[in-house]
Design an enzyme around this catalytic site. Structure first.
Site, PDB file in Angstrom:
ATOM      1  N   HIS A   8     -23.054 -21.801 -14.147  1.00 36.13           N
ATOM      2  CA  HIS A   8     -24.300 -20.802 -13.867  1.00 36.13           C
ATOM      3  C   HIS A   8     -24.718 -20.394 -15.399  1.00 36.13           C
ATOM      4  O   HIS A   8     -25.908 -20.562 -15.599  1.00 36.13           O
ATOM      5  CB  HIS A   8     -24.084 -19.559 -12.896  1.00 36.13           C
ATOM      6  CG  HIS A   8     -25.372 -18.937 -12.784  1.00 36.13           C
ATOM      7  ND1 HIS A   8     -25.998 -18.787 -11.772  1.00 36.13           N
ATOM      8  CD2 HIS A   8     -26.064 -17.893 -13.444  1.00 36.13           C
ATOM      9  CE1 HIS A   8     -27.104 -17.976 -11.656  1.00 36.13           C
ATOM     10  NE2 HIS A   8     -27.029 -17.456 -12.762  1.00 36.13           N
ATOM     11  N   GLU A   9     -23.764 -19.536 -16.219  1.00 38.79           N
ATOM     12  CA  GLU A   9     -24.475 -18.934 -17.520  1.00 38.79           C
ATOM     13  C   GLU A   9     -24.465 -20.123 -18.350  1.00 38.79           C
ATOM     14  O   GLU A   9     -25.320 -20.019 -19.222  1.00 38.79           O
ATOM     15  CB  GLU A   9     -23.430 -17.930 -17.694  1.00 38.79           C
ATOM     16  CG  GLU A   9     -23.180 -16.787 -17.008  1.00 38.79           C
ATOM     17  CD  GLU A   9     -24.582 -16.204 -16.649  1.00 38.79           C
ATOM     18  OE1 GLU A   9     -25.323 -16.144 -17.380  1.00 38.79           O
ATOM     19  OE2 GLU A   9     -24.711 -15.593 -15.572  1.00 38.79           O
TER      20      GLU A   9
END
Length: 194
Positions: A8-9
């Site tokens: 995600h990051e």
């Protein structure tokens, strides 16, 4: 969680870099190394309260050629990566016979990624959904919203850590999980009819 949070990051950082903002890249965030994305307080809260977060990726949208559109895309790719991971996990479960232990892992993996995807699309600071919605506003309104973001984060924590969340955010997340999971089933039933 390691896979879900890290990808995600990473996607936020990588997409911002693609669009010309090297802020995250210079901070060492365009990486799949979990330790670069780990937030100590956010991780502790996972074990204490069942919710948590990774370290937010620094993004400077002034480097973007089309600031509004590219800001939305950068915010959107994080939750989208969780839905893709959930779909991959669901597909493995759907097509490949697995043992009970791996089935349990896939069930948690798929559910967690769907929850993270839906959760991050809520239009509340500091979530991605807020970044998407605020990017739609004119710049002068965006600037007025900045001081409210700190209070928004506090309000968000109060809602999530008290019974208020049971009547507001959690029912929305629960129904959204059902919608996403049903869409996965419907996709394969449409693609591969009996």
């Amino acid at each position: 969680m390691v896979i879900a949070f890290t990808l995600h990051e990473f996607m936020h950082a990588w997409m911002a870099s693609v669009f010309g903002d090297d802020t995250a890249k210079n901070a060492g965030r365009v990486t799949l190394n979990l330790l670069k994305h780990l937030d100590v307080f956010g991780t502790l809260l996972i074990f204490i309260a069942g919710i948590g977060w990774a370290k937010p990726v620094p993004v400077n949208s002034t480097y973007f050629a089309t600031r509004r559109v590219q800001s939305i895309i950068v915010s959107l790719v994080g939750p989208l990566s969780n839905f893709v991971l959930a779909f991959i996990g669901f597909s493995i479960f759907y097509f490949i016979p697995v043992n009970q232990s791996f089935e349990a892992f896939l069930n948690i993996f798929v559910t967690l990624n769907v929850v993270l995807g839906v959760f991050n699309l809520l239009p509340l600071p500091p979530l991605d959904g807020y970044r998407i919605v605020s990017s739609l506003f004119p710049t002068n309104i965006q600037m007025k919203l900045v001081p409210l973001e700190t209070y928004g984060s506090i309000i968000f924590l109060v809602v999530m850590l008290t019974p208020i969340g049971d009547f507001t955010i959690l029912p929305f997340i629960s129904s959204s999980i059902g919608i996403v999971m049903n869409s996965f089933y419907s996709f394969y039933e449409l693609l591969l009819p009996n």
